[in-house]
Design a protein around this motif. Structure first.
Motif, mmCIF file in Angstrom:
data_model
loop_
_atom_site.group_PDB
_atom_site.id
_atom_site.type_symbol
_atom_site.label_atom_id
_atom_site.label_comp_id
_atom_site.label_asym_id
_atom_site.label_seq_id
_atom_site.Cartn_x
_atom_site.Cartn_y
_atom_site.Cartn_z
ATOM 1 N N ASN A 137 0.852 -1.185 0.000
ATOM 2 C CA ASN A 137 0.000 0.000 0.000
ATOM 3 C C ASN A 137 0.894 1.243 0.000
ATOM 4 N N ASN A 138 0.624 2.202 -0.870
ATOM 5 C CA ASN A 138 1.456 3.407 -0.935
ATOM 6 C C ASN A 138 1.443 4.187 0.364
ATOM 7 N N ASN A 139 0.298 4.267 1.042
ATOM 8 C CA ASN A 139 0.226 4.973 2.320
ATOM 9 C C ASN A 139 1.104 4.304 3.365
ATOM 10 N N ALA A 140 1.089 2.955 3.374
ATOM 11 C CA ALA A 140 1.930 2.221 4.326
ATOM 12 C C ALA A 140 3.401 2.459 4.007
ATOM 13 N N THR A 141 3.728 2.529 2.724
ATOM 14 C CA THR A 141 5.112 2.759 2.333
ATOM 15 C C THR A 141 5.571 4.142 2.787
ATOM 16 N N ASP A 142 4.729 5.155 2.630
ATOM 17 C CA ASP A 142 5.085 6.505 3.068
ATOM 18 C C ASP A 142 5.246 6.568 4.586
ATOM 19 N N ALA A 143 4.382 5.851 5.290
ATOM 20 C CA ALA A 143 4.475 5.834 6.761
ATOM 21 C C ALA A 143 5.758 5.173 7.212
ATOM 22 N N THR A 144 6.159 4.099 6.505
ATOM 23 C CA THR A 144 7.385 3.409 6.897
ATOM 24 C C THR A 144 8.616 4.257 6.602
ATOM 25 N N ARG A 145 8.567 5.031 5.525
ATOM 26 C CA ARG A 145 9.713 5.878 5.198
ATOM 27 C C ARG A 145 9.934 6.937 6.267
ATOM 28 N N SER A 146 8.854 7.477 6.815
ATOM 29 C CA SER A 146 9.001 8.540 7.800
ATOM 30 C C SER A 146 9.243 8.000 9.206
ATOM 31 N N ALA A 147 9.174 6.688 9.393
ATOM 32 C CA ALA A 147 9.324 6.101 10.731
ATOM 33 C C ALA A 147 10.743 6.215 11.262
ATOM 34 N N GLY A 148 11.735 6.181 10.418
ATOM 35 C CA GLY A 148 13.101 6.336 10.861
ATOM 36 C C GLY A 148 13.882 5.031 10.893
ATOM 37 N N PHE A 149 15.190 5.203 11.010
ATOM 38 C CA PHE A 149 16.117 4.072 10.951
ATOM 39 C C PHE A 149 15.883 3.078 12.075
ATOM 40 N N TRP A 150 15.792 3.558 13.310
ATOM 41 C CA TRP A 150 15.689 2.640 14.448
ATOM 42 C C TRP A 150 14.393 1.846 14.427
ATOM 43 N N HIS A 151 13.327 2.466 13.961
ATOM 44 C CA HIS A 151 12.067 1.734 13.826
ATOM 45 C C HIS A 151 12.219 0.593 12.821
ATOM 46 N N GLU A 152 12.864 0.881 11.695
ATOM 47 C CA GLU A 152 13.084 -0.141 10.673
ATOM 48 C C GLU A 152 14.006 -1.243 11.200
ATOM 49 N N PHE A 153 15.056 -0.841 11.899
ATOM 50 C CA PHE A 153 16.013 -1.801 12.449
ATOM 51 C C PHE A 153 15.331 -2.728 13.449
ATOM 52 N N THR A 154 14.583 -2.146 14.372
ATOM 53 C CA THR A 154 13.922 -2.973 15.389
ATOM 54 C C THR A 154 12.810 -3.825 14.783
ATOM 55 N N ALA A 155 12.180 -3.346 13.720
ATOM 56 C CA ALA A 155 11.156 -4.161 13.056
ATOM 57 C C ALA A 155 11.795 -5.408 12.443
ATOM 58 N N GLY A 156 12.944 -5.243 11.807
ATOM 59 C CA GLY A 156 13.666 -6.394 11.256
ATOM 60 C C GLY A 156 14.145 -7.337 12.348
ATOM 61 N N TRP A 157 14.644 -6.769 13.442
ATOM 62 C CA TRP A 157 15.121 -7.584 14.564
ATOM 63 C C TRP A 157 13.970 -8.363 15.203
ATOM 64 N N ARG A 158 12.830 -7.696 15.414
ATOM 65 C CA ARG A 158 11.659 -8.374 15.996
ATOM 66 C C ARG A 158 11.193 -9.524 15.109
ATOM 67 N N TYR A 159 11.215 -9.302 13.804
ATOM 68 C CA TYR A 159 10.799 -10.351 12.873
ATOM 69 C C TYR A 159 11.689 -11.583 13.039
ATOM 70 N N LEU A 160 13.006 -11.362 13.176
ATOM 71 C CA LEU A 160 13.927 -12.488 13.353
ATOM 72 C C LEU A 160 13.719 -13.185 14.689
ATOM 73 N N VAL A 161 13.587 -12.414 15.757
ATOM 74 C CA VAL A 161 13.469 -12.986 17.094
ATOM 75 C C VAL A 161 12.187 -13.796 17.234
ATOM 76 N N GLU A 162 11.134 -13.387 16.557
ATOM 77 C CA GLU A 162 9.862 -14.100 16.631
ATOM 78 C C GLU A 162 9.893 -15.429 15.882
ATOM 79 N N ARG A 163 10.906 -15.657 15.084
ATOM 80 C CA ARG A 163 11.025 -16.893 14.314
ATOM 81 C C ARG A 163 12.338 -17.574 14.685
#
Length: 195
Positions: free
Chosen positions: A21-47
């Motif tokens: 979704n373009n809106n979701a993509t824009d929201a993720t871009r403005s979230a910042g580096f640490w949000h993206e980093f922790t989202a990737g880390w959480r995804y790994l830890v949950e699996r």
């Protein structure tokens, strides 16, 4: 010339359609580096399986970086720079041959292939120092890099098939940054581990 070959392959590659979704993509871009980093880390830890794969990949990167930093003084202590060049070329030939086998074989492998390659690479690293024979050193270096290449491709195949498309960029960025960060740590820690 090689650039043209690489670009030509892109014309024949099939890319999956993005359902983001373009809106979701824009929201993720403005979230910042640490949000993206922790989202990737959480995804790994949950699996747990992917988290284990992450540890295996980092351990292999650390071991290979240690060998790279320790191999040169080990060879130069007994041989000249030309011999070191020949041995490094043999290692590179192992990577090349392994890459060609993977390319012609098709699918790179599974978790079993990855673990077998990592085990064989570890065995080669353990026994490389048993002899100072150039044939032995060259053969072990050839094997180490061949198994390293095959294992790396198997790991990448697992990552690409198991990680959801929506978080793949975050997880791959985390993996790449961690693998790159562990190399200088290995360079600094290898001399202490060798003593």
């Amino acid at each position: 010339f090689t650039f043209l070959i690489a670009v030509t392959t892109l014309f024949f590659a099939r890319f999956p359609a993005s359902h983001a979704n373009n809106n979701a993509t824009d929201a993720t871009r403005s979230a910042g580096f640490w949000h993206e980093f922790t989202a990737g880390w959480r995804y790994l830890v949950e699996r747990p399986g992917l988290c284990g794969l992450f540890v295996v990949v980092l351990t292999a990167s650390f071991a290979l970086a240690c060998v790279q930093v320790l191999f040169t003084p080990m060879i130069l202590a007994a041989h000249d720079a030309r011999t070191l060049g020949v041995l490094n070329t043999m290692g590179a030939a192992g990577m090349l041959l392994s890459g060609l086998l993977i390319a012609f074989r098709g699918r790179a492998g599974s978790a079993r292939v990855l673990l077998a390659c990592q085990a064989m690479m570890a065995l080669c690293l353990l026994i490389i120092g048993l002899s100072q024979s150039l044939w032995w050193l060259g053969g072990m270096l050839f094997s180490t890099y061949a198994f390293s290449q095959w294992g790396s491709v198997a790991a990448r195949t697992i990552w690409q098939s198991e990680v959801e498309t929506t978080v793949r960029g975050r997880v791959f960025a985390l993996l790449s940054a961690s693998s790159a960060a562990i190399v200088p740590i290995a360079y600094l820690g290898a001399p202490m581990l060798a003593e």
